[in-house]
Design a protein around this motif. Sequence first.
Motif, PDB file in Angstrom:
ATOM      1  N   LEU A 217       0.847  -1.193   0.000  1.00 26.64           N
ATOM      2  CA  LEU A 217       0.000   0.000   0.000  1.00 26.64           C
ATOM      3  C   LEU A 217       0.878   1.237   0.000  1.00 26.64           C
ATOM      4  N   GLN A 218       0.563   2.173  -0.885  1.00 26.83           N
ATOM      5  CA  GLN A 218       1.257   3.454  -0.916  1.00 26.83           C
ATOM      6  C   GLN A 218       0.227   4.575  -0.885  1.00 26.83           C
ATOM      7  N   VAL A 219       0.339   5.427   0.098  1.00 27.83           N
ATOM      8  CA  VAL A 219      -0.507   6.622   0.190  1.00 27.83           C
ATOM      9  C   VAL A 219       0.375   7.808  -0.143  1.00 27.83           C
ATOM     10  N   LYS A 220       0.003   8.540  -1.194  1.00 29.77           N
ATOM     11  CA  LYS A 220       0.875   9.598  -1.704  1.00 29.77           C
ATOM     12  C   LYS A 220       0.180  10.955  -1.690  1.00 29.77           C
ATOM     13  N   GLN A 221       0.648  11.833  -0.812  1.00 28.93           N
ATOM     14  CA  GLN A 221       0.247  13.241  -0.758  1.00 28.93           C
ATOM     15  C   GLN A 221      -1.277  13.398  -0.807  1.00 28.93           C
ATOM     16  N   VAL A 222      -1.947  12.678   0.058  1.00 31.88           N
ATOM     17  CA  VAL A 222      -3.412  12.718   0.107  1.00 31.88           C
ATOM     18  C   VAL A 222      -3.890  13.953   0.863  1.00 31.88           C
ATOM     19  N   ASN A 223      -4.801  14.677   0.235  1.00 36.92           N
ATOM     20  CA  ASN A 223      -5.428  15.851   0.848  1.00 36.92           C
ATOM     21  C   ASN A 223      -6.935  15.715   0.761  1.00 36.92           C
ATOM     22  N   LEU A 224      -7.608  16.040   1.859  1.00 37.84           N
ATOM     23  CA  LEU A 224      -9.071  15.960   1.887  1.00 37.84           C
ATOM     24  C   LEU A 224      -9.629  17.088   2.740  1.00 37.84           C
ATOM     25  N   SER A 225     -10.585  17.822   2.169  1.00 43.05           N
ATOM     26  CA  SER A 225     -11.252  18.900   2.900  1.00 43.05           C
ATOM     27  C   SER A 225     -12.760  18.726   2.787  1.00 43.05           C
TER      28      SER A 225
ATOM     29  N   GLY B 240       0.878   0.802  12.896  1.00 45.45           N
ATOM     30  CA  GLY B 240      -0.032   1.340  13.896  1.00 45.45           C
ATOM     31  C   GLY B 240      -0.195   2.835  13.682  1.00 45.45           C
ATOM     32  N   LEU B 241      -1.418   3.264  13.405  1.00 47.64           N
ATOM     33  CA  LEU B 241      -1.706   4.686  13.186  1.00 47.64           C
ATOM     34  C   LEU B 241      -2.379   5.226  14.443  1.00 47.64           C
ATOM     35  N   ILE B 242      -1.639   6.035  15.209  1.00 49.73           N
ATOM     36  CA  ILE B 242      -2.115   6.522  16.501  1.00 49.73           C
ATOM     37  C   ILE B 242      -2.486   7.994  16.413  1.00 49.73           C
ATOM     38  N   GLY B 243      -3.567   8.335  17.095  1.00 46.57           N
ATOM     39  CA  GLY B 243      -3.967   9.730  17.176  1.00 46.57           C
ATOM     40  C   GLY B 243      -5.149   9.878  18.106  1.00 46.57           C
ATOM     41  N   THR B 244      -5.344  11.072  18.623  1.00 46.62           N
ATOM     42  CA  THR B 244      -6.478  11.328  19.502  1.00 46.62           C
ATOM     43  C   THR B 244      -7.754  11.461  18.670  1.00 46.62           C
ATOM     44  N   SER B 245      -8.883  11.539  19.350  1.00 47.46           N
ATOM     45  CA  SER B 245     -10.164  11.694  18.669  1.00 47.46           C
ATOM     46  C   SER B 245     -10.162  12.974  17.843  1.00 47.46           C
ATOM     47  N   GLY B 246     -10.617  12.875  16.592  1.00 46.65           N
ATOM     48  CA  GLY B 246     -10.659  14.035  15.707  1.00 46.65           C
ATOM     49  C   GLY B 246      -9.390  14.272  14.921  1.00 46.65           C
ATOM     50  N   ALA B 247      -8.416  13.365  15.061  1.00 42.13           N
ATOM     51  CA  ALA B 247      -7.148  13.553  14.341  1.00 42.13           C
ATOM     52  C   ALA B 247      -7.279  13.270  12.849  1.00 42.13           C
ATOM     53  N   GLY B 248      -8.319  12.524  12.468  1.00 38.92           N
ATOM     54  CA  GLY B 248      -8.511  12.182  11.059  1.00 38.92           C
ATOM     55  C   GLY B 248      -8.220  10.731  10.743  1.00 38.92           C
ATOM     56  N   LYS B 249      -8.049   9.902  11.775  1.00 39.63           N
ATOM     57  CA  LYS B 249      -7.647   8.509  11.572  1.00 39.63           C
ATOM     58  C   LYS B 249      -8.690   7.711  10.778  1.00 39.63           C
ATOM     59  N   SER B 250      -9.938   7.761  11.225  1.00 36.69           N
ATOM     60  CA  SER B 250     -10.976   6.973  10.557  1.00 36.69           C
ATOM     61  C   SER B 250     -11.258   7.495   9.150  1.00 36.69           C
ATOM     62  N   THR B 251     -11.152   8.809   8.970  1.00 36.70           N
ATOM     63  CA  THR B 251     -11.321   9.384   7.632  1.00 36.70           C
ATOM     64  C   THR B 251     -10.239   8.874   6.694  1.00 36.70           C
ATOM     65  N   LEU B 252      -9.014   8.803   7.190  1.00 37.10           N
ATOM     66  CA  LEU B 252      -7.921   8.257   6.387  1.00 37.10           C
ATOM     67  C   LEU B 252      -8.190   6.793   6.056  1.00 37.10           C
ATOM     68  N   GLY B 253      -8.730   6.055   7.019  1.00 36.87           N
ATOM     69  CA  GLY B 253      -9.097   4.666   6.755  1.00 36.87           C
ATOM     70  C   GLY B 253     -10.107   4.556   5.628  1.00 36.87           C
ATOM     71  N   LYS B 254     -11.093   5.443   5.614  1.00 35.95           N
ATOM     72  CA  LYS B 254     -12.114   5.432   4.559  1.00 35.95           C
ATOM     73  C   LYS B 254     -11.500   5.760   3.201  1.00 35.95           C
ATOM     74  N   VAL B 255     -10.533   6.670   3.193  1.00 33.76           N
ATOM     75  CA  VAL B 255      -9.846   7.007   1.937  1.00 33.76           C
ATOM     76  C   VAL B 255      -9.125   5.779   1.397  1.00 33.76           C
TER      77      VAL B 255
END
Length: 273
Positions: free
Chosen positions: A4-12, A43-58
């Motif tokens: 898997l390669q994630v390259k310069q992903v931006n989402l607004s 392991g992708l760590i972050g507090t609530s609202g960091a964008g972790k689940s959104t990144l998972g959806k991407v």
Amino acid sequence: MSLLQVKQVNLSFHSRKLFKGKDQTNKVLNDISFAIDEGTCLGLIGTSGAGKSTLGKVILGIQRPQQGQVLFQGYDIYNADKATQHKIRRDLQVVFQDSYSAVNPRMTAERIISEPLENYEKLTIGEQRRRVIELLERVGLNEKDIKKYPHQFSGGQLQRINIARAIALKPKLIVLDESVSSLDMVTQSLILQLLNELKDDFGLSYLFITHDIKAAFSISDHIAVLEKGELVEHYHSKDQFLSSKHPAVKRLRDSILAEHPRFRTITTRANMG
């Protein structure tokens, strides 16, 4: 080449105001880049609202980013043809946090686990049933559970059902989105042990999304930290994470580890480092 390669992903996300004033743009993911190799867990760590689940959806192909690429086995998941997308969906699976919401309450364990098999495999009824029983046993359940419904399982048992469904097609990568966070500590430990065993047995790769440092440490080969939509650090060892001087990592480490008295000595040692 990485799996898997994630390259310069931006989402607004854009929000409109009901009254006078300009529309607002909220940047959720900012220039995210990382890779996961075969047979490894990030392991992708972050507090609530960091964008972790959104990144998972991407990564799962659910939320298209405005910019950047997600390459899975070398294919851009948002620009692949239908045949390639079909293959990607087979090799890229997910286990969500809420085990009950992830299943149809009217389906038996057999039907839940056999869903991907029906979509991708040409098996007889007998072959499919035998495969489901094998999967149940592999995740620590048994043949007697095959006709039970979701409400007849504990949260941990139902998460095992979800894991069985996720591994049914022997995928390459599984996204684990807070998959143990709603479980008690003992059940968490057992599920994490199971995930480690499956990773070794099937050569799986994981993206383990969590806010729990202890859980991440127990399963991850590498650690990445997400804060306010930015990937601020990427570590190749737990010691690197514990001794990091990065302000965002220190805040995350202090706020999370301090909640667990047995880890406070780790926090103290990390702060001294």
